[in-house]
Design an enzyme around this catalytic site. Structure first.
Site, short mmCIF file in Angstrom:
data_model
loop_
_atom_site.label_atom_id
_atom_site.label_comp_id
_atom_site.label_asym_id
_atom_site.label_seq_id
_atom_site.Cartn_x
_atom_site.Cartn_y
_atom_site.Cartn_z
N CYS A 97 6.17 -6.12 5.80
CA CYS A 97 5.17 -7.12 5.68
C CYS A 97 4.56 -7.00 4.16
O CYS A 97 3.98 -8.50 4.00
CB CYS A 97 4.46 -7.60 6.75
SG CYS A 97 3.57 -6.56 7.01
N ASP A 109 1.05 -0.91 -0.02
CA ASP A 109 0.11 0.30 -0.13
C ASP A 109 0.97 1.36 -0.23
O ASP A 109 0.71 2.19 -0.43
CB ASP A 109 -0.80 0.00 1.39
CG ASP A 109 -2.12 -0.50 1.00
OD1 ASP A 109 -3.00 -0.57 -0.34
OD2 ASP A 109 -2.29 -1.40 2.26
C1 PEP Z 1 0.81 -3.71 2.40
O1 PEP Z 1 0.41 -2.78 2.31
O2 PEP Z 1 1.66 -4.28 2.17
C2 PEP Z 1 0.42 -5.25 3.07
C3 PEP Z 1 1.49 -5.79 3.87
O3 PEP Z 1 -1.26 -5.19 3.52
P1 PEP Z 1 -1.92 -5.86 2.31
O4 PEP Z 1 -0.97 -6.76 1.28
O5 PEP Z 1 -3.28 -6.54 3.19
O6 PEP Z 1 -2.73 -4.05 1.74
MG MG Z 2 -2.25 -3.22 2.57
#
Ligand code: PEP
Ligand code: MG
Length: 579
Positions: free
Chosen positions: A504, A457
């Site tokens: 992450c 994001d």
């Molecule tokens: C991100 O946005 O990097 C994240 C780990 O969350 P998601 O991919 O679930 O939006």
């Molecule tokens: Mg995210």
């Protein structure tokens, strides 16, 4: 044989018969059928008309009670259309004469009528085109509904080909039978791609018009390493890919052998490797692949995989199942990240003009306190079972963090009132996924125990590029200088405030970005479970000195292309077989 290049999002090779699923609201590709299938398609079309009439009559009778005469008028118009013999004849004639599927005939016939309507000068008539599209959708829902069930009741292995695959669909896939995924739409960090990678299903997205090149049942090769799909391959190509697939499996087995070895660099720096999961049963896979805990549990998949909203007990059981695998090791439970591309069947979600900038994630939770509190209660109850931490997604300012923490405290008090045990000192963290959070990381860090950088994001919001849109996928890069500067700020602020930090986003699963992350000061990665061995192998092959040098060079560069090429070459030197 037809070869197409898309975006490789989940590694591995799969060769199999394809199942094509068409998404609602989209043009149905023309597919030829055999003469022997025509009668069946005519019957399917007939059934769809009958079912749509029944559905509308049921809806109409419900309206009777509240006397909504305007709505009743609309239903009457729709019913007249559906009962119109000439329309049905048009559809069946088309199936017979042009040998097309029922879906295609319905769509083509109705769109032709709609087009006529739009060309009429009279506003009242031209507006009726919307009704025709509505009828088309109702019929297609009937026709495609049975296909949707197909995907849930598979009895043999398939590769799924679709215009677009939603996270909800991916969550519902029967993992024993879905062996590969190819979609026309999508980007590298779209949630369908993330789930495919987590489940270890080879996948290629962003293929633009691949659905038009295949018919259900055709053999398709999905090369999730190189981002290539091949429809109707010849014998020689199949043989070549079978060989390649064996070699790839052997490499994976060799890498699996390092499972027991620690993730330390050659000069002795330990990197914590955690897994990202969407479903509790993936926790075992994280352990099998050598992960040391869960760094991101995407709990919203509890909502996406089921028709019903999960109860507090459903939440609790899913968390307990995950924690059981890791006992005293960390399990970071992220509160639900619904909205944007992750919708539930829930009527609470209204269509928003810009869903990624709308009421998603923590914002949605703060507006739906009953739902949020139910989840927090379950997390707190589960906190006594192991080393549980709670993480709030998409925090974009300090007020949101304060509100979320306040609600957590409210729930703690509720539990105190009924004497239910929980960990009073549970670690609370946030995801850094917006430029505003990254730029105010120093302030936010004072009120949390840890940060986890969500590069998926963060990249999308920094560069203003939709992470799931194949049309702008070449602009989407987590190593763009703008994104790297924000990441660097967050790492520095976390270190200054002495709070824990992990990454992450999908960056942590990418072999070419590992040295950069380490060199920038990251010591904890949370990634897709199947990628853990490969990333560990890279960590074990480098020194911190190498990594620092790579980060220094990359951060000194001004263009994304230059950085990406440099990082790929640096990683290729360390682990040539991964590229
Ligand atoms: C991100 O946005 O990097 C994240 C780990 O969350 P998601 O991919 O679930 O939006
Ligand atoms: Mg995210």
């Amino acid at each position: 044989m037809e070869i197409k290049k898309g975006i490789a999002v989940s590694p591995g090779i799969s060769i199999g018969k394809c199942l094509v699923i068409d998404a609602e609201d989209y043009r149905i590709p023309r597919r030829s059928i055999k003469a022997s299938q025509r009668m069946m398609e005519v019957q399917r079309a007939r059934n769809a008309f009958l079912a749509a009439i029944e559905e509308l009559m049921a809806l109409e009778s419900q309206q009777d009670q509240v006397e909504q005469s305007k709505i009743k008028d609309i239903f009457a118009v729709h019913l007249r259309f559906l009962r119109d013999r000439s329309l049905r004849k048009r559809v069946t004639d088309m199936i017979h004469t042009e040998s097309v599927t029922a879906e295609f005939a319905v769509s083509a016939a109705l769109r032709e009528i709609a087009l006529h309507f739009t060309r009429v000068k009279d506003a009242y008539i031209s507006e009726r085109a919307a009704d025709i599209y509505d009828i088309e959708r109702r019929l297609l829902r009937q026709l495609l509904g049975s296909k949707r069930e197909d995907i849930e009741h598979l009895t043999e292995e398939v590769v799924v080909v679709a215009r677009q695959i939603s996270p909800t669909q991916t969550a519902g896939f029967n993992r024993d039978f879905v062996k590969g995924i190819a979609s026309d739409a999508g980007g590298r960090t779209g949630h369908a791609a993330i789930v495919a990678r987590s489940l270890g299903i080879p996948a290629v997205v962003g293929l633009e018009d691949f659905t038009e090149a295949v018919n259900g049942g055709d053999t398709v090769i999905i090369d999730g390493n190189r981002g290539i799909v091949i429809a109707k391959p010849d014998e020689a190509t199949i043989a070549e890919y079978e060989n390649y697939s064996n070699e790839f499996l052997q490499m994976e087995q060799r890498l699996d052998a390092i499972r027991e070895k620690p993730a330390v660099t050659r000069d002795g720096v330990h990197i914590v490797m955690l897994g990202n999961i969407e479903f509790p049963d993936e926790a075992e896979l994280v352990l099998e692949k050598g992960g040391e805990g869960i760094g991101l549990y995407r709990t919203e998949f509890l909502y996406l995989g089921s028709e019903q909203e999960p109860t507090e007990q459903d939440h609790y059981e899913a968390y307990a199942e995950t924690i059981k695998v890791f006992k005293e090791r960390p399990v970071i439970i992220r509160t639900m990240d619904l909205g944007a591309d992750k919708y539930t069947q829930d009527k609470r979600f209204v269509r928003e003009p810009n869903p990624f900038l709308g009421l998603r994630s923590i914002r949605f939770c703060l507006r739906n306190l009953t739902l949020f509190k139910t989840q927090l209660r379950a997390i707190l109850r589960a906190s006594v079972l192991g080393s549980v931490k709670v993480m709030f997604p998409l925090i974009s300012n300090v007020q949101e963090l304060m509100q979320a923490k306040l609600i957590l405290r409210d729930v703690m008090e509720d539990l105190d009132d009924v004497s239910i045990a929980y960990n009073r000192d549970i670690d609370v963290g946030i995801m850094i996924e917006t430029p505003s959070a990254a730029l105010t990381a120093a302030t936010l860090a004072r009120d949390v125990n840890f940060f986890s950088i969500g590069t998926n994001d963060l990249t999308q919001y920094t560069l203003a590029v939709d992470r799931g849109n194949e049309m702008v996928s070449t602009l989407y890069s987590p190593v763009d200088p703008a994104v790297l500067r924000l990441i660097r700020t967050v790492i520095q602020d976390a270190h200054k405030e002495q709070i824990d930090l992990s990454v992450c986003g999908e960056v942590a699963s990418e072999p070419e970005y590992v040295m950069l992350m380490l060199g920038m000061g990251v010591r904890k990665l949370s990634l897709a479970p199947p990628m853990i061995p490969e990333i560990k192998q890279i960590i074990r092959s480098v020194t911190m000195e190498d990594c620092n040098a790579v980060a220094r060079r990359a951060l000194g560069m001004n263009s994304e292309r230059q950085i990406a090429t440099y990082l790929r070459n640096a990683a290729r030197e360390v682990l040539p077989e991964a590229f």
